[in-house]
Design an enzyme around this catalytic site. Structure first.
Site, PDB file in Angstrom:
ATOM      1  N   CYS A 410       0.825  -1.207   0.000  1.00 51.11           N
ATOM      2  CA  CYS A 410       0.000   0.000   0.000  1.00 51.11           C
ATOM      3  C   CYS A 410       0.861   1.259   0.000  1.00 51.11           C
ATOM      4  O   CYS A 410       0.491   2.266  -0.610  1.00 51.11           O
ATOM      5  CB  CYS A 410      -0.941  -0.009   1.201  1.00 51.11           C
ATOM      6  SG  CYS A 410      -0.093  -0.106   2.793  1.00 51.11           S
ATOM      7  N   HIS A 736      -1.247   1.631   7.124  1.00 47.87           N
ATOM      8  CA  HIS A 736      -1.856   1.583   5.800  1.00 47.87           C
ATOM      9  C   HIS A 736      -1.767   2.972   5.182  1.00 47.87           C
ATOM     10  O   HIS A 736      -1.773   3.984   5.892  1.00 47.87           O
ATOM     11  CB  HIS A 736      -3.320   1.126   5.897  1.00 47.87           C
ATOM     12  CG  HIS A 736      -3.984   0.981   4.565  1.00 47.87           C
ATOM     13  ND1 HIS A 736      -3.559   0.087   3.614  1.00 47.87           N
ATOM     14  CD2 HIS A 736      -5.051   1.643   4.017  1.00 47.87           C
ATOM     15  CE1 HIS A 736      -4.325   0.183   2.539  1.00 47.87           C
ATOM     16  NE2 HIS A 736      -5.231   1.119   2.759  1.00 47.87           N
TER      17      HIS A 736
END
Length: 785
Positions: A410, A736
């Site tokens: 990510c 993330h």
């Protein structure tokens, strides 16, 4: 042994068994009279059976032969329906013009050889013919019986030789009374012989005797995995052993030459497989290759060949088990077909030795890492293109596409989306041609190649006219994103270039990955630039100031204070040294993202020393409680700070201060909000605090260096936000990343979370949120919009 009664030699059988197993005679092969070219016999005696090999390599004397008839034949010993079990078969007459013979099957009985013959293959109507035998109603066969007549059509006798009840390649070919005599003896290779026989079978192979009797023999034990192919031509015999087994592949057998013979057939041996012609029309019809090969052994590949005729060969494989039978009766009653004895026929193409059957394929050496530019023929073309490239800052409208994340990528996907939304970066990579692997198998620029490929994944969209831009939200909802894809070639760069980011357990950081990309692209372009100017010493230094020698310092001191481009540095022994500003090597990457900061150190009773440092991302410390906005962080960056604990060589503590200013502003300014604080214990904590950032950012003059304040106008120090990379989570681990990008073609913002793409409003970009915090801010200069 009496020959007039219904007697048999291999055990006691009932009348039903006799009628079932031995009622049908079989066709056999007749040999020429013994007074011309006949066989020489070798008898081998073992504990459980007797073995006789035969050939035609000697002339038997009339008085020493045990054969009393001019017409005779020798039949098989393995097939229970073969006629040797019936002792009252009458011999058949030999056809004078016969050129092909079916089999060499013989038996040994005490004290003489029993000579049996059925009808010839041509005599289909006789009781011993194979055609009549095939037309008979099939009866119940014993467990060990091998059906060798399944491929023969009605009324046609097989043309292959039959040995031990199976098709074999060692048949007699072209033997007639007109054959020439041998001028030399061909030694027979005494290797045990095996044919395609079922399990628990015993093989008796006889030869005609020579000289006194058949008592001269070689004591060789029969081995199930070592077949020997016996072949007879007009005036010669070759016994070629071919060794096969469960643990050994076929071995190449050597055909021994002979002299003074006139043969009409071509013989060949390749890896223990004997090539024999099937008749007079060998060149037209081809050659058959018959070998016994274990199913567990490796597949043998032909390496040598002697015939010049191209042929189609058939290879039969079986796995016979070498277990001696107690008696023939027990063999017929107790033997069971094994699953491993299935015959597999493989069609292979045989080629003459002029063209090798095995052409080693040249393996292309694939290098994982980049090759030197000297080994890359395309490098010079890319270098010339980058040397003359002009950056294009015109906004581009691209169809948005998500990026599939099958791992922990990510932080990479978020960075890639921000770079795709950067117009000069997109136009730069689109100006470089994309080469396929066949056009460019080895590359010296893997980083450039990967990003050229990435930018080509996105297609252009028409930019809406200004009249419709007011309805931006409606236009955005009418645009559909493209299909998501996985940029595996980008992920692979971490291992190809061997970055520290690929180390196991290392923190995955979007800012660090951005630096990895920009520095990698810059270094590759620098190497290409050096290819055009190999003698330019300045190109050997990527970025950094050049330090002058002491003589140059003295000369500079004599000339005066120096110009604005000079900077001072504290050298060894706290001696002031004057150095000119370094000539930084520019690349298209530095022209887009590269800026410079000026760091000045102030010290009492000493000259000021200044250093110029290049940057791709401007590091902003936000740890102080006073910092609430990006402007606060920028002002804190240029604030003068004191350095504690600095002492001279006399151990006296001296007060030193340092100040950083912006020397040069890049077209694309990336601000890094330093949210991760590393403690002395080695741990890492995230600063969870909201930092306000504007869409339009103005760099005040107080942030600039004194020498450039008057040179940089307001339009050159005003920036507009076009991408934000967010960090999600409250800790440094298990994080993330997502990205918000401005799409000029959509006249709005998109929020991209890996492969998910959705439309958001501008206030959602700058609005603080508890679930995510801004980590990287991408700005563009408004004068270049």
């Amino acid at each position: 042994m009496a020959v007039n009664g219904a007697q048999y030699i291999f055990g006691e059988f009932s009348p039903d068994e006799f009628n079932q197993f031995f009622v049908t005679p079989r066709c056999s092969v007749e040999l020429p009279p013994y007074n011309e070219t006949v066989s020489c016999g070798i008898k081998s005696t073992n504990e459980e059976y007797q073995r006789i090999e035969f050939g035609v390599n000697e002339v038997i004397e009339t008085e020493s032969s045990v054969l009393n008839n001019t017409d005779y034949s020798i039949s098989s010993t393995l097939n229970p329906q073969a006629p040797e079990f019936i002792l009252s078969c009458a011999p058949a007459q030999k056809t004078p013009d016969e050129t092909n013979y079916n089999s060499i099957d013989c038996q040994f009985s005490d004290p003489t050889l029993t000579l049996d013959s059925g009808s010839n293959a041509e005599n289909d109507g006789l009781s011993g013919g194979l055609g009549q035998r095939e037309r008979k109603k099939k009866k119940k066969r014993p467990p060990g019986y091998y059906s060798y007549l399944e491929d023969v059509s009605d009324g046609v006798a097989p043309t292959e030789a039959l040995v031990n009840g199976h098709a074999n390649s060692s048949g007699l070919n072209s033997i007639g009374t007109e054959d020439t005599e041998l001028t030399g003896d061909i030694p027979s290779l005494a290797t045990p012989r095996t044919c395609n026989s079922p399990d628990n079978s015993v093989d008796f192979v006889h030869e005609a005797v020579s000289d006194d009797s058949v008592s001269s023999a070689l004591d060789n034990t029969r081995t199930a995995g070592q077949p020997e192919v016996c072949r007879v031509t007009n005036s010669e015999q070759f016994c070629i052993p071919s060794e096969t087994g469960r643990d050994s592949p076929l071995r190449t057998a050597v055909v021994q030459p002979y002299a003074g013979t006139d043969t009409t057939e071509s013989l060949g041996v390749t890896n223990g497989q004997t090539l024999e012609s099937s008749g007079e029309d060998t060149a037209a019809n081809g050659v058959e290759l018959h070998t016994v090969e274990s199913t567990d052994s490796d597949q043998a590949k032909p390496e040598e060949a002697s015939p010049t005729t191209e042929a189609t060969a058939t290879v039969a494989g079986s796995v016979p088990v070498n277990q001696p039978a107690k008696s023939w009766a027990s063999l017929f009653h107790n033997s069971k077909p094994s699953a491993s004895t299935s015959v597999v026929y493989v069609e292979t193409k045989y080629t003459p030795p002029a063209t090798s059957t095995l052409v080693p394929e040249k393996q292309v050496e694939v290098k994982e890492g980049p090759v030197p530019v000297s080994e890359d023929p395309v490098a010079i073309k890319i270098a010339e293109l980058l040397e003359n490239v002009k950056l294009v800052h015109k906004p581009v409208s691209l169809q948005p596409r998500g990026l599939i994340n099958k791992g922990n990528w990510c932080y990479i996907n978020a960075t890639l989306q921000a770079l795709v939304a950067c117009p000069p970066m997109y136009h730069l990579m689109k100006s470089i041609p994309m080469y396929s692997k066949s056009q460019r198998p080895c590359t010296s620029t893997p980083m450039i190649d990967s990003f050229v490929r990435l930018m080509n994944e996105f297609t252009n969209m028409p930019v809406p006219p200004k009249a419709k831009q007011a309805l931006g939200d409606k236009i955005v909802r009418d645009i559909r994103p493209g299909a998501a894809f996985e940029p595996t070639y980008i992920y692979r760069l971490l291992t190809v270039i061997k970055s520290s980011l690929s180390e196991k357990g290392r923190q995955e950081d979007a800012e660090e990955y951005l630096g990895f990309i920009l520095n990698g692209l810059h270094e590759e372009m620098l190497t290409l630039k050096k290819l055009l100017s190999p003698h330019n010493e300045k190109l050997s230094v990527s970025n950094g100031p050049e330090v002058q020698t002491v003589r140059e310092e003295e000369e500079q001191d004599e000339q005066g204070e120096g110009s604005e481009d000079e900077w001072e540095q504290v050298g060894p022994r706290n001696k002031s040294s004057v150095t000119r500003q370094a000539d930084f090597v520019q690349t298209p990457i530095t022209d887009i993202f590269g800026g410079h900061i000026r760091s000045v150190v102030y010290q009492q009773s000493s000259k000021e020393s200044a250093t110029l440092q290049p940057f791709f991302t401007l590091q902003l410390d936000i740890q102080s409680d006073k910092i609430r906005t990006v402007q606060d962080a920028l002002e804190s960056l240029v604030a003068r700070e004191s350095v504690q604990g600095y002492t001279t060589k006399t151990k006296q503590e001296v007060e030193i201060s340092r100040r950083v200013t912006l020397e040069e502003l890049p077209p694309v300014l990336v601000l890094h909000l330093k949210r991760f604080v590393y403690e002395k214990t080695g741990g890492c904590q995230k600063l969870i605090k909201n930092i306000e950032y504007p869409v339009d950012l103005e760099i005040s003059k107080e942030l600039l260096s004194p020498g450039v304040k008057s040179k940089i106008f307001k339009g050159q120090r005003t920036y507009r936000l076009f991408a934000v990379v967010y960090h999600h989570g409250n800790s440094a681990t298990g994080d993330h990343y997502t990205t918000d990008v401005f799409q000029i073609g959509l006249n709005g913002w998109l929020r991209i979370d890996d492969q998910a793409v959705k439309v958001i409003n501008q206030y959602q970009v700058v609005k603080p949120s508890a679930e995510r915090t801004a980590y990287l801010l991408y700005y563009r200069r408004v004068d270049l919009l």
